[in-house]
Design a protein around this motif. Sequence first.
Motif, short mmCIF file in Angstrom:
data_model
loop_
_atom_site.label_atom_id
_atom_site.label_comp_id
_atom_site.label_asym_id
_atom_site.label_seq_id
_atom_site.Cartn_x
_atom_site.Cartn_y
_atom_site.Cartn_z
N ALA A 1 35.96 -45.71 8.39
CA ALA A 1 34.76 -45.11 8.99
C ALA A 1 34.49 -45.60 10.41
CB ALA A 1 33.54 -45.40 8.11
N HIS A 2 35.48 -46.26 11.03
CA HIS A 2 35.24 -46.77 12.38
C HIS A 2 36.56 -46.78 13.15
CE1 HIS A 2 33.01 -50.01 14.97
NE2 HIS A 2 33.78 -49.24 15.72
N THR A 3 36.83 -45.68 13.86
CA THR A 3 38.05 -45.61 14.67
C THR A 3 37.73 -45.05 16.05
OG1 THR A 3 38.70 -43.33 14.06
CG2 THR A 3 39.38 -45.09 12.56
N HIS A 4 38.61 -45.37 16.99
CA HIS A 4 38.44 -44.88 18.38
C HIS A 4 39.77 -44.36 18.89
CE1 HIS A 4 34.49 -46.81 18.82
NE2 HIS A 4 35.00 -47.93 18.33
N MET A 5 40.14 -43.14 18.50
CA MET A 5 41.37 -42.55 19.07
C MET A 5 41.05 -42.09 20.49
SD MET A 5 43.12 -42.96 16.41
CE MET A 5 42.80 -43.13 14.64
N TYR B 1 24.82 -42.05 14.22
CA TYR B 1 25.07 -42.18 15.66
C TYR B 1 25.10 -43.66 16.00
CZ TYR B 1 20.30 -43.60 16.41
OH TYR B 1 19.14 -44.32 16.37
N LYS B 2 25.74 -43.98 17.11
CA LYS B 2 25.92 -45.39 17.45
C LYS B 2 25.31 -45.71 18.81
CE LYS B 2 29.56 -48.91 18.09
NZ LYS B 2 30.99 -49.15 18.27
N MET B 3 24.69 -46.87 18.86
CA MET B 3 24.18 -47.38 20.13
C MET B 3 24.78 -48.76 20.38
SD MET B 3 20.27 -46.27 20.01
CE MET B 3 20.29 -45.81 21.72
N VAL C 1 27.78 -52.56 12.96
CA VAL C 1 29.25 -52.44 12.96
C VAL C 1 29.89 -53.79 13.28
CG1 VAL C 1 29.27 -49.99 13.56
CG2 VAL C 1 29.29 -51.69 15.39
N HIS C 2 31.15 -53.88 12.96
CA HIS C 2 32.02 -55.04 13.22
C HIS C 2 31.31 -56.40 13.26
CE1 HIS C 2 30.69 -54.34 17.33
NE2 HIS C 2 31.48 -53.31 17.52
N VAL C 3 30.71 -56.76 12.13
CA VAL C 3 30.04 -58.07 12.01
C VAL C 3 31.12 -59.16 11.92
CG1 VAL C 3 28.54 -59.48 10.56
CG2 VAL C 3 28.08 -57.03 10.83
N THR D 1 38.13 -50.55 10.38
CA THR D 1 39.03 -51.29 11.29
C THR D 1 38.48 -51.49 12.69
OG1 THR D 1 40.10 -49.22 11.88
CG2 THR D 1 41.18 -50.59 10.20
N ASP D 2 37.60 -50.59 13.18
CA ASP D 2 37.30 -50.54 14.62
C ASP D 2 38.62 -50.36 15.37
OD1 ASP D 2 35.94 -50.46 16.98
OD2 ASP D 2 35.43 -52.59 17.03
N HIS D 3 39.46 -49.50 14.83
CA HIS D 3 40.79 -49.26 15.41
C HIS D 3 40.64 -48.79 16.86
CE1 HIS D 3 45.04 -48.04 15.35
NE2 HIS D 3 44.67 -46.93 15.96
ZN ZN Z 1 34.03 -49.55 17.69
#
Ligand code: ZN
Length: 478
Positions: free
Chosen positions: A65-69, A156-158, A245-247, A330-332
């Motif tokens: 649930a957390h990727t950045h292509m 949504y993300k801030m 996210v990503h704690v 992953t925060d890929h």
């Molecule tokens: Zn991220």
Amino acid sequence: MTILIKGGTVVSSTGRSEADVLVDGETIVAVLAPGSTLLGHDLAGSVDQVIDATGKYVIPGGIDAHTHMQLPFGGTEACDTFETGTIAAAWGGTTSIIDFAVQKTGERVEDGLSAWHEKARGNCAVDYGFHQIVGGVDEHSLKAMETLVDEGITSYKMFMAYPGVFYATDDQILRAMQKARELGLLTMMHAENGPAIDVLAEQLYNQGKTTPYFHGIARAWQMEEEATHRAIMLANLTEAPLYVVHVSAKQAVEQLATARDRGQNVFGETCPQYLYLSLEEQLGAAGDPTWGDFEGAKWVCSTPLRSRAEGHQDAMWQALRTNDLQMVSTDHCPFCMKDQKELGRGDFRAIPNGIGSIEHRMDLLYQGVVTGEITLERWVELTSTTPARMFGLYGRKGVIQPGADADLVVYDPEGHTSIGVGKTHHMAMDHSAWEGYEIDGHVDVVVSRGTVLVADGEFHGRAGHGQYLKRGLTQYLT
Ligand code: ZN
Ligand code: DUC
Ligand code: ZN
């Protein structure tokens, strides 16, 4: 096309049982006790394909649930395309991703979103959805948030970090959370005090402390704890559900746990890098003949890897057991060393932030089952079932039951996976952040909506198989 996955142990978030799974077209149509004659005396003989799962686990496909292509970041762009990244995902047993559409400050939310649809459409090997990054809160973007739910974007993300890039001030966060509360959107937060970090980073740089290790020093745990607390308080005031996210800092987990004990709808994810890797061993690495004391750049990500001596990694595992953290994503965000991470040689502040792990998340978490950190059922819950519930996909994804999408993984606990370039590396980076990791298990077969993507060590899927996932509202609120 009908498929029978036969003889395996079906594992869910709540238990395991010997069962056969029947797939018709894109959907699971039956979960049968072994030897059941309910659907005929020779079911195996009447289907198009039988997959033998004897001695293996059958689990719902992973959801990252957390990727950045293709994320533009730090003067370059994350090097996995939607095609390469989702093919790597499939290899690793992940059959859905949720990527982040980006609205940069000064841009319109709608334009950012359509640009991400453009990048992904027709290029994904597995199903994909979007969260929306809101990088500039103003009257227009607040209004645009009202259309997101209809688009199937319910989170949504801030950013409380990255001044001048994605950064949102407290007043902007407050206004966005008020709007999110009204609309039912889940607020995702990058919780680090960006302005204070930038001061610390500049001071370190001016003292000649320029190597990747100091990325971790500048982004001190106090910066994560403080921002996490502030986000929780703003969410408390506005009654907006919050997902951090990503704690990576144990003190940030304590903040989440306290808020949850108060009954607040506050959730958190961690990532494989915060479970296994550390400030001392990776960010401080200097053993690579090509990169010398710049080797640590491979592991520059934010939040940063934390000190093992301080016990952050153990605290992350513990929080996954106690449900103070609910998920592992992953925060890929992959960058090559050459021409990308290299931009920050001599100045850690210019190293593009990110690690690529999409291919290895299921395996790395399974290793936590082997070592006794989590149970088999918790593995499924953290990597598939909760992501589905958290982000409005449950029922269709995250579960093996009639009517659900046939997203299935046959996992072999007797198999073995050696991670590294030239071995299991299908991501676009020129290195692996996980080089040398050995996993006591193996992703054998991967099925996405009834199509076999991976079997017999070969990829049978294609870019374009993956469909856009319109998501519902979160199904995880207390
Ligand atoms: Zn991220
Ligand atoms: N952290 C990263 O490591 N990369 C991309 C953005 C982020 O928040
Ligand atoms: Zn982030």
